[in-house]
Design a protein around this motif. Sequence first.
Motif, PDB file in Angstrom:
ATOM      1  N   ILE A  20       0.842  -1.193   0.000  1.00  0.00           N
ATOM      2  CA  ILE A  20       0.000   0.000   0.000  1.00  0.00           C
ATOM      3  C   ILE A  20       0.885   1.254   0.000  1.00  0.00           C
ATOM      4  O   ILE A  20       0.623   2.212  -0.732  1.00  0.00           O
ATOM      5  N   MET A  23       2.259   1.746  -3.458  1.00  0.00           N
ATOM      6  CA  MET A  23       1.246   2.157  -4.404  1.00  0.00           C
ATOM      7  C   MET A  23       0.886   3.627  -4.197  1.00  0.00           C
ATOM      8  O   MET A  23       0.829   4.403  -5.154  1.00  0.00           O
ATOM      9  N   GLY A  26       3.620   5.745  -5.465  1.00  0.00           N
ATOM     10  CA  GLY A  26       3.563   5.847  -6.922  1.00  0.00           C
ATOM     11  C   GLY A  26       2.507   6.839  -7.365  1.00  0.00           C
ATOM     12  O   GLY A  26       2.734   7.663  -8.259  1.00  0.00           O
ATOM     13  N   PHE A  27       1.336   6.761  -6.745  1.00  0.00           N
ATOM     14  CA  PHE A  27       0.265   7.710  -7.081  1.00  0.00           C
ATOM     15  C   PHE A  27       0.735   9.144  -6.824  1.00  0.00           C
ATOM     16  O   PHE A  27       0.562  10.038  -7.663  1.00  0.00           O
ATOM     17  N   THR A  92      -7.939   4.001   5.286  1.00  0.00           N
ATOM     18  CA  THR A  92      -8.143   2.792   6.077  1.00  0.00           C
ATOM     19  C   THR A  92      -9.170   1.862   5.461  1.00  0.00           C
ATOM     20  O   THR A  92     -10.056   2.290   4.730  1.00  0.00           O
ATOM     21  N   GLY A  93      -9.040   0.594   5.808  1.00  0.00           N
ATOM     22  CA  GLY A  93     -10.009  -0.405   5.371  1.00  0.00           C
ATOM     23  C   GLY A  93     -11.286  -0.400   6.211  1.00  0.00           C
ATOM     24  O   GLY A  93     -12.259  -1.061   5.881  1.00  0.00           O
ATOM     25  N   LYS A 114     -10.212   2.486   2.089  1.00  0.00           N
ATOM     26  CA  LYS A 114      -9.609   1.543   1.153  1.00  0.00           C
ATOM     27  C   LYS A 114     -10.704   0.590   0.687  1.00  0.00           C
ATOM     28  O   LYS A 114     -11.654   0.362   1.432  1.00  0.00           O
ATOM     29  N   PRO A 115     -10.612  -0.029  -0.495  1.00  0.00           N
ATOM     30  CA  PRO A 115      -9.518   0.099  -1.444  1.00  0.00           C
ATOM     31  C   PRO A 115      -9.479   1.495  -2.068  1.00  0.00           C
ATOM     32  O   PRO A 115     -10.504   2.129  -2.269  1.00  0.00           O
ATOM     33  N   VAL A 116      -8.270   1.940  -2.366  1.00  0.00           N
ATOM     34  CA  VAL A 116      -8.068   3.301  -2.839  1.00  0.00           C
ATOM     35  C   VAL A 116      -7.687   3.272  -4.312  1.00  0.00           C
ATOM     36  O   VAL A 116      -7.039   2.344  -4.795  1.00  0.00           O
ATOM     37  N   SER A 117      -8.119   4.279  -5.031  1.00  0.00           N
ATOM     38  CA  SER A 117      -7.757   4.420  -6.432  1.00  0.00           C
ATOM     39  C   SER A 117      -6.956   5.708  -6.598  1.00  0.00           C
ATOM     40  O   SER A 117      -7.000   6.589  -5.732  1.00  0.00           O
TER      41      SER A 117
ATOM     42  N   SER B  37       2.306   2.991 -11.049  1.00  0.00           N
ATOM     43  CA  SER B  37       1.923   1.891 -10.141  1.00  0.00           C
ATOM     44  C   SER B  37       1.622   0.600 -10.886  1.00  0.00           C
ATOM     45  O   SER B  37       1.282  -0.412 -10.261  1.00  0.00           O
ATOM     46  N   LEU B  40       3.556  -2.598  -9.910  1.00  0.00           N
ATOM     47  CA  LEU B  40       3.162  -3.069  -8.582  1.00  0.00           C
ATOM     48  C   LEU B  40       1.823  -3.782  -8.652  1.00  0.00           C
ATOM     49  O   LEU B  40       1.619  -4.839  -8.053  1.00  0.00           O
ATOM     50  N   MET B  41       0.911  -3.222  -9.435  1.00  0.00           N
ATOM     51  CA  MET B  41      -0.421  -3.829  -9.562  1.00  0.00           C
ATOM     52  C   MET B  41      -0.307  -5.213 -10.207  1.00  0.00           C
ATOM     53  O   MET B  41      -1.029  -6.138  -9.836  1.00  0.00           O
ATOM     54  N   GLY B  85      -8.387  -4.079   2.255  1.00  0.00           N
ATOM     55  CA  GLY B  85      -7.824  -2.783   1.868  1.00  0.00           C
ATOM     56  C   GLY B  85      -7.012  -2.862   0.590  1.00  0.00           C
ATOM     57  O   GLY B  85      -6.951  -1.906  -0.182  1.00  0.00           O
ATOM     58  N   GLN B  86      -6.398  -4.016   0.372  1.00  0.00           N
ATOM     59  CA  GLN B  86      -5.492  -4.145  -0.772  1.00  0.00           C
ATOM     60  C   GLN B  86      -6.194  -4.581  -2.050  1.00  0.00           C
ATOM     61  O   GLN B  86      -5.900  -4.070  -3.125  1.00  0.00           O
ATOM     62  N   GLY B  88      -9.074  -4.323  -3.892  1.00  0.00           N
ATOM     63  CA  GLY B  88      -9.584  -3.367  -4.867  1.00  0.00           C
ATOM     64  C   GLY B  88      -8.563  -2.323  -5.247  1.00  0.00           C
ATOM     65  O   GLY B  88      -8.575  -1.785  -6.356  1.00  0.00           O
ATOM     66  N   SER B  89      -7.649  -2.025  -4.317  1.00  0.00           N
ATOM     67  CA  SER B  89      -6.607  -1.041  -4.615  1.00  0.00           C
ATOM     68  C   SER B  89      -5.714  -1.535  -5.742  1.00  0.00           C
ATOM     69  O   SER B  89      -5.111  -0.739  -6.462  1.00  0.00           O
ATOM     70  N   PHE B  90      -5.606  -2.860  -5.870  1.00  0.00           N
ATOM     71  CA  PHE B  90      -4.705  -3.431  -6.872  1.00  0.00           C
ATOM     72  C   PHE B  90      -5.467  -4.125  -7.994  1.00  0.00           C
ATOM     73  O   PHE B  90      -4.935  -5.002  -8.659  1.00  0.00           O
TER      74      PHE B  90
END
Lengths: 163, 156
Positions: A20, A23, A26-27, A92-93, A114-117, B37, B40-41, B85-86, B88-90
């Motif tokens: 996380i 990522m 990177g964002f 946070t989740g 989260k999940p975050v875009s 990213s 990483l994805m 948390g992870q 959907g983020s990925f």
Amino acid sequence: MSGYNFSKINVLVIDDSYYIRQMVKGFLFGFEVNEVLEADDAQSGFVTFVEEDPDIVITDWKMGETSGLDLVYLIRWSEKSPNPFVPIIMLTGYTELERVRTARDAGVSSYLAKPVSAGSLYKRLCSVVDDRRPFVRDGEYFGPDRRMKDIPELVAEERRELD
Amino acid sequence: MNKKQDLIDPPKRVSEKVPPFGGPTPEAAIRKALNLSAELMDSYEGWAVDDLQMLWLEHENLPKGQDVPKERINKIFDIAHETRGQGGSFGYPLVSLIADSLCKFVERKGALNSEQLNIVQLHLLALKAVLRQKLKGNQPEMGGELTKLLQAIRES
């Protein structure tokens, strides 16, 4: 036409998940933030915060034995804090309404589930930049004026971000 | 009685360092963020499988034939919480959906009986299916059905 220029700010990212952190890093570099600092728990996060005085803090809530809420309290209340007014985004989740309320009452500036875009993080960064709320101190609370952003609105925002 | 409140204007605001112009457009910024990213994805599947294996191991190591105390299922919650948390983020929103359901199921329970352990296992099987079939991206129809199904299972 252009957009927000983040090139002069440093952001501190605290999350016990390496993936996380990478990522989000990177964002943030994609948004052309100047520097991204990292930490993997609340204690080292606060040490980095004191040493580096970042412009924005993005913190997870649940980080092993430590809690992002503890970090928020330290940033807002500790005498060592170089900037108790720093914008803090809780990433946070946890998505329950009670959690959002608890984070708000701890003094976070914004809550991002989260999940975050990339898109949701970008919008949230712009939102904290545009946040003009004064801070409130009343002995038990120190943080952005909670009256100006009601919980239902916060939650609705979060739900829209999740869609 | 109302508490005395001080209203304080912060001495410095981040907006002083972030003008609303001069940077890339939102679309360009987000595109660049996704490009940075991407690698990483692409590697997410590997560690998602590792997390799933940890979940299976925790589940397998739980005592059978007797109620499982809260302390023993905390580890399952911890891994599932990270996973929700992870995922959907990925690029795996279904992973987040299933892991979120698992979190909701175990979080407020003081103990788990054998039937409830079966429900935990159902969640793990669902995660396994999603990863094995590489069900990436938005799957609105499947996501909707899965949400209803998992809710019904949790409430059964």
